[in-house]
Design a protein around this motif. Structure first.
Motif, short mmCIF file in Angstrom:
data_model
loop_
_atom_site.label_atom_id
_atom_site.label_comp_id
_atom_site.label_asym_id
_atom_site.label_seq_id
_atom_site.Cartn_x
_atom_site.Cartn_y
_atom_site.Cartn_z
N VAL A 122 -1.14 9.45 9.34
CA VAL A 122 -0.74 8.45 8.35
C VAL A 122 -1.99 7.99 7.62
N MET A 123 -1.99 8.08 6.29
CA MET A 123 -3.15 7.63 5.52
C MET A 123 -2.72 6.66 4.44
N LEU A 124 -3.46 5.58 4.30
CA LEU A 124 -3.19 4.56 3.28
C LEU A 124 -4.48 3.79 3.01
N ASP A 125 -4.67 3.27 1.83
CA ASP A 125 -3.84 3.29 0.66
C ASP A 125 -4.19 4.53 -0.16
N LEU A 126 -3.21 5.10 -0.84
CA LEU A 126 -3.43 6.33 -1.58
C LEU A 126 -3.38 6.13 -3.08
N GLY A 127 -3.54 4.89 -3.53
CA GLY A 127 -3.62 4.68 -4.97
C GLY A 127 -3.02 3.41 -5.51
N ALA A 128 -2.42 2.59 -4.67
CA ALA A 128 -1.78 1.37 -5.17
C ALA A 128 -2.81 0.28 -5.50
N ASN A 129 -3.94 0.27 -4.79
CA ASN A 129 -4.94 -0.79 -4.96
C ASN A 129 -6.33 -0.17 -5.04
N THR A 130 -6.96 -0.24 -6.20
CA THR A 130 -8.27 0.40 -6.35
C THR A 130 -9.37 -0.39 -5.66
N GLU A 131 -9.22 -1.70 -5.53
CA GLU A 131 -10.22 -2.53 -4.86
C GLU A 131 -9.54 -3.33 -3.76
N CYS A 132 -10.16 -3.34 -2.58
CA CYS A 132 -9.58 -4.04 -1.43
C CYS A 132 -10.65 -4.80 -0.68
N ASP A 133 -10.30 -6.00 -0.18
CA ASP A 133 -11.23 -6.74 0.66
C ASP A 133 -10.89 -6.47 2.13
N ALA A 134 -11.63 -7.10 3.03
CA ALA A 134 -11.45 -6.84 4.46
C ALA A 134 -10.05 -7.22 4.93
N ARG A 135 -9.52 -8.33 4.39
CA ARG A 135 -8.18 -8.73 4.80
C ARG A 135 -7.15 -7.67 4.42
N ASN A 136 -7.26 -7.12 3.21
CA ASN A 136 -6.34 -6.07 2.79
C ASN A 136 -6.40 -4.88 3.74
N LEU A 137 -7.60 -4.47 4.11
CA LEU A 137 -7.77 -3.31 4.98
C LEU A 137 -7.16 -3.55 6.36
N VAL A 138 -7.30 -4.77 6.88
CA VAL A 138 -6.69 -5.11 8.17
C VAL A 138 -5.16 -5.05 8.05
N ALA A 173 0.84 -1.19 0.00
CA ALA A 173 0.00 0.00 0.00
C ALA A 173 0.87 1.24 0.00
N LEU A 174 0.34 2.32 -0.55
CA LEU A 174 1.04 3.60 -0.57
C LEU A 174 0.53 4.45 0.60
N ALA A 175 1.44 4.83 1.49
CA ALA A 175 1.08 5.60 2.68
C ALA A 175 1.82 6.93 2.69
N ALA A 176 1.18 7.96 3.26
CA ALA A 176 1.81 9.27 3.36
C ALA A 176 1.39 9.95 4.65
N PRO A 198 2.94 21.17 0.82
CA PRO A 198 3.17 19.72 0.74
C PRO A 198 4.63 19.34 0.92
N ASN A 199 5.56 20.26 0.68
CA ASN A 199 6.97 19.95 0.88
C ASN A 199 7.30 19.63 2.34
N ASN A 200 6.51 20.16 3.25
CA ASN A 200 6.75 19.92 4.67
C ASN A 200 6.21 18.57 5.13
N HIS A 201 5.51 17.87 4.24
CA HIS A 201 4.97 16.55 4.57
C HIS A 201 5.33 15.55 3.47
N ASN A 202 6.42 15.82 2.78
CA ASN A 202 6.77 15.02 1.60
C ASN A 202 7.37 13.67 2.00
N GLY A 203 7.07 12.66 1.19
CA GLY A 203 7.64 11.34 1.40
C GLY A 203 6.59 10.28 1.62
N ALA A 204 6.04 9.73 0.53
CA ALA A 204 5.10 8.61 0.63
C ALA A 204 5.88 7.30 0.60
N VAL A 205 5.36 6.28 1.25
CA VAL A 205 6.10 5.02 1.42
C VAL A 205 5.28 3.86 0.88
#
Length: 345
Positions: free
Chosen positions: A143-159, A129-132, A285-292
């Motif tokens: 911290v927020m995720l996922d930000l675009g790596a997976n358009t569809e997720c099931d419950a296991r993915n979210l956990v 997952a992409l987190a930022a 956004p430069n002060n919060h840059n760096g997604a993982v």
């Protein structure tokens, strides 16, 4: 290498190219004397920029890469050129153990595809997952995720995302038991999709984890400081992120227009300058840059393509903190706890 974080940098990525990436590395080096770098890209261009930053003289190696990934390259095209591009070689350095983390400001889709193919997902993780980190009115970033790596997720993915996001929060922000919430259209338990309700039930049952699950959160509360980690699928997460970024630009542009509309307004601007400077700093956004990319067997940090020197340095700082706090081990330990709990349940 554990005591000396070695960061592989794709020097050719981003709008500013080697100049911005190397100046950002120099700023990060000034902040953290333990950092060491390997810079991947056109050797002649990199050495020309290195000459401007003596602080990197004994702390940066150069690895020539004959090609670079452009913003127009499709992930499939990028993968085929992994062995000859600055981005691909930076990721390979992490896989080979020559670097602890990679940082790139290049093509996000290409970076994700090459990272996943080269590093593979961790045991127990179905999807990375992409987190930022996002700004809030609370005492710390969100911290927020996922930000675009997976358009569809099931419950296991979210956990899994919740576990990874909580580990990221502990490493990057020092929060021992992060407050975790699922993004939903309401806070009531019956709201949302089956996947969201199922994930919520599973997280409530996992009371032994290093996190506090506090139910659902609506998108209008994301910046209020009411959660440390917010989990969602990549489709909703990317829309929420772009909406927040657009709103921030709307507010700053509206203030600029209002303060230049008349002589009286310009005087008001001078009086309120300290407050507006604080607002601009908080929304920059430069002060919060760096997604993982979380969930891979290695740390890869995505810097915003338009990041300035400060933003690049912040992205490198994120990578260094995750290395120093052993993010992969923390995620693995929490996943082991879930599996152990499932066996005994």
């Amino acid at each position: 290498m554990a005591g000396t974080p070695q960061i592989a940098i794709d020097a050719m990525g981003g709008d500013g190219g080697p100049a911005t990436m190397i100046e950002g590395a120099a700023l990060a080096a000034a902040r953290d004397l333990a950092l060491r770098f390997t810079l991947f890209g056109d050797e002649s261009l990199i050495r020309a920029e290195l000459a401007k930053h003596p602080i990197l003289n004994d702390r940066a190696d150069v690895a020539h890469a004959p090609e670079a990934i452009s913003g127009a390259d499709k992930p499939s095209q990028a993968i085929r050129r992994a062995k000859t591009t600055s981005m691909g070689l930076a990721i390979a350095a992490v896989k080979q153990g020559a670097a602890n983390a990679a940082v790139s400001a290049g093509n996000t889709g290409a970076l994700m595809a090459m990272s996943k193919l080269s590093l593979r997902t961790m045991k127990g993780i179905d999807r990375p997952a992409l987190a930022a980190l996002l700004p809030t009115l609370g005492d710390n970033d969100l911290v927020m995720l996922d930000l675009g790596a997976n358009t569809e997720c099931d419950a296991r993915n979210l956990v899994e995302f919740a576990v990874m996001g909580a580990a990221y929060s502990r490493c990057a922000l020092g929060i021992e038991r992060p407050r975790v919430r699922l993004l939903n259209i309401g806070t009531e338990e019956l709201k949302g999709t089956d996947e969201l309700r199922d994930a919520a039930a599973r997280l409530r049952a996992e009371g032994h984890l290093h996190l506090q699950f506090e139910g659902f959160i609506e998108s209008d509360r994301l910046g209020r400081g009411e959660a440390d980690v917010v989990v969602t699928d990549g489709f909703s997460g990317n829309i929420a992120l772009k909406t927040m970024e657009g709103t921030a630009r709307f507010v700053t542009d509206l203030l600029r227009r209002a303060f230049t509309s008349s002589i009286r307004s310009k005087v008001g601007f001078l009086i309120s300058r300290p407050a507006t400077d604080l607002l601009r700093h908080h929304l920059d956004p430069n002060n919060h840059n760096g997604a993982v990319f979380l969930g891979l067997n290695g740390i890869v940090v995505k810097s915003h393509g338009g990041a300035n020197t400060q933003g690049v340095a912040n992205a490198i700082g994120v990578a260094a903190r995750l290395v120093s706090n052993d993010l992969g081990r923390r995620i693995a330990e929490d996943l082991d706890q879930i599996r152990a709990h499932e066996v005994t349940a």
